[in-house]
Write a protein that holds these residues in place. Structure first.
Motif: not given
Length: 83
Positions: A13, A29, A41, A43-44, A46-48, A50-51, A54
């Motif tokens: 990344r 994370v 993991d 994808p998890l 990345d989602e954390a 991103t949140q 934001r």
């Protein structure tokens, strides 16, 4: 679900290894600790992240919440008439 080490995740990344490890310690994370190694993991994580980004972008550095409203353009004619 393929788990990767912090080093592998950081390299993939373009992030700092120290930052990823700090995010694990602070609970930002999700991770699985096997012995002394954090496993992630992607994808998890990345989602954390991103949140979190934001949420951080929602407030300015001085603590004031950002709004999507643009400033009104200054009406010179109305200002001159008011004088």
């Amino acid at each position: 679900m393929e788990l990767v080490t912090c080093d592998e995740y950081a390299k993939s990344r373009g992030l700092s290894l120290v930052t990823i490890r700090r995010y694990c310690r602070e609970g930002i994370v999700p991770y699985l600790r096997i012995g002394k190694v954090y496993r992630l993991d992607p994808p998890l994580v990345d989602e954390a992240l991103t949140q979190v980004m934001r949420e951080n972008m929602e407030y300015r550095s001085n603590g004031v919440k950002r709004t999507n409203q643009r400033r009104k353009k200054f009406d010179f004619e109305a200002a001159l008439k008011a004088l």
